[in-house]
Design an enzyme around this catalytic site. Structure first.
Site, mmCIF file in Angstrom:
data_model
loop_
_atom_site.group_PDB
_atom_site.id
_atom_site.type_symbol
_atom_site.label_atom_id
_atom_site.label_comp_id
_atom_site.label_asym_id
_atom_site.label_seq_id
_atom_site.Cartn_x
_atom_site.Cartn_y
_atom_site.Cartn_z
ATOM 1 N N GLU A 81 41.025 -66.415 -2.078
ATOM 2 C CA GLU A 81 41.682 -65.230 -2.627
ATOM 3 C C GLU A 81 42.922 -65.773 -3.315
ATOM 4 O OE1 GLU A 81 40.661 -62.147 -2.634
ATOM 5 O OE2 GLU A 81 39.103 -62.117 -1.095
ATOM 6 N N GLU A 134 39.100 -58.588 -10.617
ATOM 7 C CA GLU A 134 39.842 -59.782 -10.196
ATOM 8 C C GLU A 134 39.866 -60.790 -11.345
ATOM 9 O OE1 GLU A 134 37.716 -60.728 -6.566
ATOM 10 O OE2 GLU A 134 38.192 -58.767 -5.709
ATOM 11 N N HIS A 189 33.659 -59.888 -8.446
ATOM 12 C CA HIS A 189 34.368 -58.604 -8.430
ATOM 13 C C HIS A 189 35.081 -58.417 -9.767
ATOM 14 C CE1 HIS A 189 34.386 -58.622 -3.784
ATOM 15 N NE2 HIS A 189 33.407 -57.858 -4.245
ATOM 16 N N HIS A 228 38.192 -65.287 -5.819
ATOM 17 C CA HIS A 228 38.531 -63.865 -5.822
ATOM 18 C C HIS A 228 40.048 -63.732 -5.942
ATOM 19 C CE1 HIS A 228 34.718 -62.132 -3.971
ATOM 20 N NE2 HIS A 228 34.518 -63.430 -3.830
HETATM 21 ZN ZN LIG Z 1 36.883 -60.085 -4.539
#
Ligand SMILES: [Zn+2]
Ligand SMILES: *[C@@H]1O[C@H](CO)[C@@H](O)[C@H](O)[C@H]1NC(C)=O
Ligand SMILES: *[C@@H]1O[C@H](CO)[C@@H](O)[C@H](O)[C@H]1NC(C)=O
Length: 435
Positions: free
Chosen positions: A377, A180, A177, A301
């Protein structure tokens, strides 16, 4: 004006024609849905173009973070108020927060000009990787595993230290992504720590480093990453001109079944079919080529401080969930030791509050039977969100490394594999993990 002068100006000052979007006066809000109407309202907002979600709505009581443009802030606050939805402001001016994310330049062959106090553009990351590989030619290799839509290289790093036991493999995925930025930052940190492990006094770390064959893809979405630097800091997907795709919805696991959009403009557009994108294809082929004795798969992420375990498309805890949960609990304790950073563990449904499909790690676990798959995350929990300031990069890397090493502590003498076939109907396998 003289036509030559115009050419001169266009050629030498292309920067003045840059169409970077600025987000002055855009505000990051958080709302906690406490009844079904609130959820429905947020769900409706995912269809409008003046809102950008940093944390999607899922279940009741799970925070929803969203950026609203200056022209619609008043309307948004009024509508929320009418629904009895309590809204807090996380970042008053998102652009001001982005402006603090300094981007530094790496100076070729000056290894110390690459650090974890600033962010870097793609080419700087790639040059640093190549220079590091040239410094350690027997231990580290950099290979191109494919190319993006815009023909950028997708690089993979291979590290096998001298005297390594090579008992099994670890793959680390970063930068799927675009926005990020802490993800590639951490993956480069991981690489740097690992290559220097033989000189470390930490015997436990050294031992872990010498146990595995290591593979890293620091920036799986190079086009998106560049685009987030040059055009739109909030960009998430790849740069498919036909309709950009959320690469972490494009893998061939429960593809298109839940938590995705089929609208091309959506931030979670999954593509027209599984593996429609060159980036996800390249990654899948690369993983398949390393699937023998592949024991760990980590994806990085941000944000939210979660360790997310498969399967993202199920509410049920299946296969070796309990084993991996226990490993993550120990990692959570380790992560908290340095700065008290608090992580939450579970499936996507348990943690972020919604289910998704086509996720890389889920495909790896279901298809290739890799026993230990964890999606991180990273920081933070919403105070800065994607605009994590540069002074937080190093602390994030330090604590995350502690957690990752805890997960990698060999628990068995030999490679532990996941037996049984993934049941595509229920996601429930009858066989447990056999070591
Ligand atoms: Zn992500
Ligand atoms: C941002 O919003 C404030 C308050 O509405 C306003 O006074 C200010 O002029 C705006 N700034 C910009 C750059 O638009
Ligand atoms: C969501 O959108 C639907 C369809 O436009 C509308 O009927 C409904 O009232 C909206 N819900 C809320 C809470 O705004």
């Amino acid at each position: 004006m003289d036509i030559n002068l115009i050419y001169f100006l266009i050629f030498f000052f292309p920067i003045s024609f840059c169409d970077c979007i600025k987000f002055y006066n855009y505000t990051l809000y958080r709302g906690i849905p406490v009844d079904a109407k609130h959820l429905e309202y947020f769900q409706n907002l995912t269809e409008v173009e003046y809102v950008n979600f940093w944390r999607l709505p899922g279940r009741l009581f799970k925070p929803v973070d969203l950026v609203v443009d200056p022209e619609h802030k008043e309307l948004f606050l009024k509508e929320a108020n009418n629904l009895g939805l309590y809204i807090t402001t996380l970042i008053e001016d998102v652009q001001k927060a982005f402006d603090k994310q300094s981007v530094k330049q790496y100076i070729r062959r000056k290894m110390e000009s690459f650090d974890w106090n600033d962010y870097y553009r793609l080419n700087d990351i790639y040059e640093w990787l190549r220079d590091l590989a040239n410094t350690y030619p027997t231990e580290m290799k950099v290979n191109t595993i494919g190319r993006s839509h815009e023909n950028r290289e997708i690089l993979a790093v291979e590290i096998t230290l001298k005297g390594s036991k090579m008992r099994s493999k670890v793959i680390v995925e970063g930068g799927i992504h675009a926005r990020e930025w802490i993800s590639p930052a951490f993956v480069t940190y991981f690489i740097n720590e690992l290559i220097h492990a033989p000189y470390s006094n930490d015997t436990e770390f050294k031992d872990i480093a010498m146990t595995y064959e290591w593979f890293f893809v620091p920036v799986l979405n190079p086009d998106g990453y560049e685009y987030s630097h040059t055009n739109n800091r909030m960009w998430r997907k790849n740069r498919n001109q036909m309709g950009s795709v959320d690469l972490n919805r494009n893998f061939d696991h429960a593809f298109g079944t839940t938590g995705v959009s089929f609208r091309m403009s959506s931030d979670t557009f999954c593509g027209l079919r599984a593996f429609s994108e060159p980036e996800s294809q390249a990654m899948a082929s690369f993983i398949e080529s390393k699937s023998q004795q592949l024991e760990y798969y980590f994806a990085f992420h941000s944000y939210g401080q979660y360790m997310i375990m498969p399967y993202a498309n199920l509410k049920a805890h299946v296969e070796n969930f309990d084993t991996v949960y226990k490993m993550c609990s120990e990692a959570k304790t380790k992560i908290a030791e340095k700065y008290n950073t608090a992580y939450t563990i579970g499936t996507a449904f348990d943690t972020v509050g919604y289910m998704t499909s086509g996720v890389s790690g889920c495909w790896v676990k279901a298809k290739l039977r890799v026993p230990y798959v964890v999606t991180f995350e990273l920081r933070d929990s919403g105070y800065h969100g994607f605009s994590l300031p540069p002074e937080k990069i190093r602390p994030t890397c330090l604590e995350t490394m502690d957690g990752v090493l805890s997960l990698l502590k060999p628990r068995t003498k030999t490679y532990a594999r996941l037996e049984g076939k993934y049941n595509y109907d229920s996601g429930v396998t009858t066989n447990r993990q056999i070591t």
